[in-house]
Write a protein that holds these residues in place. Structure first.
Motif, PDB file in Angstrom:
ATOM      1  N   ALA A  75       0.993  -1.401   0.080  1.00 21.37           N
ATOM      2  CA  ALA A  75       0.167  -0.543  -0.204  1.00 21.37           C
ATOM      3  C   ALA A  75       1.094   1.395   0.142  1.00 21.37           C
ATOM      4  CB  ALA A  75      -1.008  -0.114   1.165  1.00 21.37           C
ATOM      5  N   ALA A  76       2.104   1.183   0.729  1.00 22.00           N
ATOM      6  CA  ALA A  76       2.846   2.376   1.314  1.00 22.00           C
ATOM      7  C   ALA A  76       3.269   2.685  -0.560  1.00 22.00           C
ATOM      8  CB  ALA A  76       3.637   1.970   2.062  1.00 22.00           C
ATOM      9  N   LYS A  77       4.027   1.762  -1.109  1.00 23.20           N
ATOM     10  CA  LYS A  77       4.411   1.893  -2.399  1.00 23.20           C
ATOM     11  C   LYS A  77       3.492   2.246  -3.985  1.00 23.20           C
ATOM     12  CE  LYS A  77       8.228  -1.842  -2.010  1.00 23.20           C
ATOM     13  NZ  LYS A  77       8.458  -2.839  -2.952  1.00 23.20           N
ATOM     14  N   MET A  78       2.127   1.518  -3.306  1.00 23.18           N
ATOM     15  CA  MET A  78       1.237   2.799  -4.488  1.00 23.18           C
ATOM     16  C   MET A  78       0.814   4.030  -4.414  1.00 23.18           C
ATOM     17  SD  MET A  78      -2.085  -0.113  -3.213  1.00 23.18           S
ATOM     18  CE  MET A  78      -1.583  -1.803  -4.419  1.00 23.18           C
ATOM     19  N   LEU A  79       0.741   4.533  -2.244  1.00 28.03           N
ATOM     20  CA  LEU A  79       1.156   5.989  -2.547  1.00 28.03           C
ATOM     21  C   LEU A  79       2.068   7.126  -2.563  1.00 28.03           C
ATOM     22  CD1 LEU A  79      -1.241   5.477   0.764  1.00 28.03           C
ATOM     23  CD2 LEU A  79      -1.964   6.023  -0.963  1.00 28.03           C
ATOM     24  N   GLY A  80       3.153   5.796  -2.888  1.00 27.40           N
ATOM     25  CA  GLY A  80       4.929   6.555  -3.148  1.00 27.40           C
ATOM     26  C   GLY A  80       4.763   7.459  -2.355  1.00 27.40           C
ATOM     27  N   ILE A  81       5.189   7.068  -0.575  1.00 24.16           N
ATOM     28  CA  ILE A  81       5.386   7.264   0.474  1.00 24.16           C
ATOM     29  C   ILE A  81       5.759   5.799   1.446  1.00 24.16           C
ATOM     30  CG2 ILE A  81       3.548   8.717   0.703  1.00 24.16           C
ATOM     31  CD1 ILE A  81       2.449   7.164   2.961  1.00 24.16           C
ATOM     32  N   SER A  82       6.611   5.951   2.821  1.00 26.04           N
ATOM     33  CA  SER A  82       7.420   4.787   3.239  1.00 26.04           C
ATOM     34  C   SER A  82       6.405   4.050   4.204  1.00 26.04           C
ATOM     35  CB  SER A  82       8.228   5.002   3.904  1.00 26.04           C
ATOM     36  OG  SER A  82       8.169   5.839   5.163  1.00 26.04           O
ATOM     37  N   GLN A  83       7.154   3.366   4.306  1.00 28.18           N
ATOM     38  CA  GLN A  83       6.234   2.296   5.213  1.00 28.18           C
ATOM     39  C   GLN A  83       5.736   2.677   6.371  1.00 28.18           C
ATOM     40  OE1 GLN A  83       6.384   0.214   7.725  1.00 28.18           O
ATOM     41  NE2 GLN A  83       3.727  -0.506   7.747  1.00 28.18           N
ATOM     42  N   PRO A  84       6.274   3.309   6.689  1.00 27.62           N
ATOM     43  CA  PRO A  84       6.927   3.818   8.288  1.00 27.62           C
ATOM     44  C   PRO A  84       6.012   5.168   7.683  1.00 27.62           C
ATOM     45  CG  PRO A  84       9.093   3.494   8.339  1.00 27.62           C
ATOM     46  CD  PRO A  84       8.268   3.063   6.530  1.00 27.62           C
ATOM     47  N   ALA A  85       5.717   5.810   7.127  1.00 29.82           N
ATOM     48  CA  ALA A  85       4.842   6.848   7.190  1.00 29.82           C
ATOM     49  C   ALA A  85       3.845   6.457   6.836  1.00 29.82           C
ATOM     50  CB  ALA A  85       5.786   7.645   5.545  1.00 29.82           C
ATOM     51  N   LEU A  86       2.778   5.731   6.553  1.00 30.25           N
ATOM     52  CA  LEU A  86       2.187   4.686   5.688  1.00 30.25           C
ATOM     53  C   LEU A  86       0.603   4.475   7.085  1.00 30.25           C
ATOM     54  CD1 LEU A  86      -0.387   4.146   4.065  1.00 30.25           C
ATOM     55  CD2 LEU A  86       0.156   1.369   3.749  1.00 30.25           C
ATOM     56  N   SER A  87       1.747   3.161   8.287  1.00 32.92           N
ATOM     57  CA  SER A  87       2.022   3.315   9.335  1.00 32.92           C
ATOM     58  C   SER A  87       1.446   4.695  10.245  1.00 32.92           C
ATOM     59  CB  SER A  87       3.077   2.848  10.062  1.00 32.92           C
ATOM     60  OG  SER A  87       2.613   2.238  11.439  1.00 32.92           O
ATOM     61  N   ASN A  88       1.981   5.469   9.955  1.00 31.16           N
ATOM     62  CA  ASN A  88       1.781   7.062  10.972  1.00 31.16           C
ATOM     63  C   ASN A  88       0.306   7.791  10.635  1.00 31.16           C
ATOM     64  OD1 ASN A  88       3.839   6.548  12.705  1.00 31.16           O
ATOM     65  ND2 ASN A  88       4.942   8.304  11.022  1.00 31.16           N
ATOM     66  N   ARG A  89       0.324   6.696   9.447  1.00 29.21           N
ATOM     67  CA  ARG A  89      -1.238   7.657   8.642  1.00 29.21           C
ATOM     68  C   ARG A  89      -2.886   6.948   9.210  1.00 29.21           C
ATOM     69  NH1 ARG A  89      -0.288  11.448   4.666  1.00 29.21           N
ATOM     70  NH2 ARG A  89       1.836  12.154   3.871  1.00 29.21           N
ATOM     71  N   LEU A  90      -1.598   5.413   9.389  1.00 28.60           N
ATOM     72  CA  LEU A  90      -3.102   4.519   9.814  1.00 28.60           C
ATOM     73  C   LEU A  90      -3.500   4.895  11.123  1.00 28.60           C
ATOM     74  CD1 LEU A  90      -1.872   1.486   7.661  1.00 28.60           C
ATOM     75  CD2 LEU A  90      -4.123   2.719   7.502  1.00 28.60           C
ATOM     76  N   LYS A  91      -2.548   4.897  12.565  1.00 27.77           N
ATOM     77  CA  LYS A  91      -2.673   5.109  13.058  1.00 27.77           C
ATOM     78  C   LYS A  91      -3.237   6.432  13.652  1.00 27.77           C
ATOM     79  CE  LYS A  91       1.849   2.936  14.970  1.00 27.77           C
ATOM     80  NZ  LYS A  91       3.053   3.193  14.890  1.00 27.77           N
ATOM     81  N   LYS A  92      -3.509   7.383  12.692  1.00 26.16           N
ATOM     82  CA  LYS A  92      -4.331   8.749  12.969  1.00 26.16           C
ATOM     83  C   LYS A  92      -5.458   9.147  12.262  1.00 26.16           C
ATOM     84  CE  LYS A  92      -0.436  12.005  12.144  1.00 26.16           C
ATOM     85  NZ  LYS A  92       0.365  13.083  11.029  1.00 26.16           N
ATOM     86  N   ILE A  93      -5.184   8.078  11.395  1.00 28.20           N
ATOM     87  CA  ILE A  93      -7.575   8.065  10.807  1.00 28.20           C
ATOM     88  C   ILE A  93      -7.439   6.671  11.746  1.00 28.20           C
ATOM     89  CG2 ILE A  93      -8.661   6.145   9.092  1.00 28.20           C
ATOM     90  CD1 ILE A  93      -5.768   6.741   7.240  1.00 28.20           C
ATOM     91  N   SER A  94      -7.172   5.812  12.464  1.00 30.93           N
ATOM     92  CA  SER A  94      -7.624   4.942  13.760  1.00 30.93           C
ATOM     93  C   SER A  94      -8.054   5.308  15.104  1.00 30.93           C
ATOM     94  CB  SER A  94      -6.557   3.825  13.673  1.00 30.93           C
ATOM     95  OG  SER A  94      -7.460   3.015  15.302  1.00 30.93           O
ATOM     96  N   ILE A  95      -6.909   6.797  14.960  1.00 31.90           N
ATOM     97  CA  ILE A  95      -7.420   7.802  16.312  1.00 31.90           C
ATOM     98  C   ILE A  95      -8.552   8.535  16.443  1.00 31.90           C
ATOM     99  CG2 ILE A  95      -6.991   9.787  18.237  1.00 31.90           C
ATOM    100  CD1 ILE A  95      -3.697   8.246  17.164  1.00 31.90           C
ATOM    101  N   LEU A  96      -8.336   9.266  14.726  1.00 27.51           N
ATOM    102  CA  LEU A  96     -10.253  10.165  14.411  1.00 27.51           C
ATOM    103  C   LEU A  96     -11.394   9.338  13.916  1.00 27.51           C
ATOM    104  CD1 LEU A  96      -8.201  11.937  11.410  1.00 27.51           C
ATOM    105  CD2 LEU A  96      -8.826  12.367  13.408  1.00 27.51           C
ATOM    106  N   GLN A  97     -10.999   7.692  13.623  1.00 25.00           N
ATOM    107  CA  GLN A  97     -12.483   6.703  13.959  1.00 25.00           C
ATOM    108  C   GLN A  97     -12.563   6.534  15.200  1.00 25.00           C
ATOM    109  OE1 GLN A  97     -11.372   3.426  11.097  1.00 25.00           O
ATOM    110  NE2 GLN A  97     -11.882   4.893   9.397  1.00 25.00           N
ATOM    111  N   LYS A  98     -12.229   6.495  15.874  1.00 25.24           N
ATOM    112  CA  LYS A  98     -12.666   6.138  17.130  1.00 25.24           C
ATOM    113  C   LYS A  98     -13.291   7.209  18.369  1.00 25.24           C
ATOM    114  CE  LYS A  98      -9.013   2.518  18.124  1.00 25.24           C
ATOM    115  NZ  LYS A  98      -7.727   2.098  18.688  1.00 25.24           N
ATOM    116  N   SER A  99     -12.362   8.890  18.157  1.00 22.12           N
ATOM    117  CA  SER A  99     -13.249  10.000  18.968  1.00 22.12           C
ATOM    118  C   SER A  99     -15.044  10.407  17.973  1.00 22.12           C
ATOM    119  CB  SER A  99     -12.226  10.956  18.194  1.00 22.12           C
ATOM    120  OG  SER A  99     -11.833  11.270  17.342  1.00 22.12           O
TER     121      SER A  99
END
Length: 99
Positions: A75-99
Motif C-alpha cells: 500500500a505504501a508503494k502504491m501511495l509513493g510513501i514509506s511504510q513507516p509513514a503509512l503506518s503513522n497515517r493509519l494510526k491517525k485514521i484509527s484515532i480519528l475513527q475512535k473519537s
C-alpha cells in the motif's frame, strides 16, 4: 466547432450541417454522462462536494490498504510513501475513527 466547420468546408457555401452534427454529438456525450453513477466510478465516495485534504488522504490510505489486501508495504508503494509513514497515517485514521 468553427475550426471543424472550416476543416470540412468543401463547397461554395459554409453549411450549417457541420454545426448541427457537432452540437448533436456533444449533446449525446452529455446525455451519456448524465446516466453514469459517479459513486461507482469515482475513486472517492463523493460526487458533488470535494473533501478536505485530510479526508482525501484518509480515503486514499484506506483504498490503498484495501487494494493491497492489508499489506502496508504494498500500500505504501502504491501511495509513493514509506511504510513507516503509512503506518503513522493509519494510526491517525484509527484515532480519528475512535473519537
Amino acid at each position: 466547432m468553427i475550426y471543424n466547420a472550416l476543416g470540412n468546408y468543401q463547397s461554395g457555401t459554409l453549411s450549417l450541417d457541420v454545426f448541427k452534427y457537432y452540437i448533436e454529438k456533444q449533446q449525446s456525450a452529455y446525455t451519456c454522462l448524465e446516466n453514469i453513477n459517479m459513486d461507482e466510478i469515482a475513486p472517492f465516495p463523493f460526487a458533488r462536494e470535494l473533501p478536505t485534504i485530510k479526508k482525501a488522504t484518509e480515503y486514499l490510505v484506506l483504498e490503498a490498504m484495501k487494494r493491497a489486501s492489508g499489506n502496508q508495504t504494498v500500500a505504501a508503494k502504491m501511495l509513493g510513501i514509506s511504510q513507516p509513514a503509512l503506518s503513522n497515517r493509519l494510526k491517525k485514521i484509527s484515532i480519528l475513527q475512535k473519537s
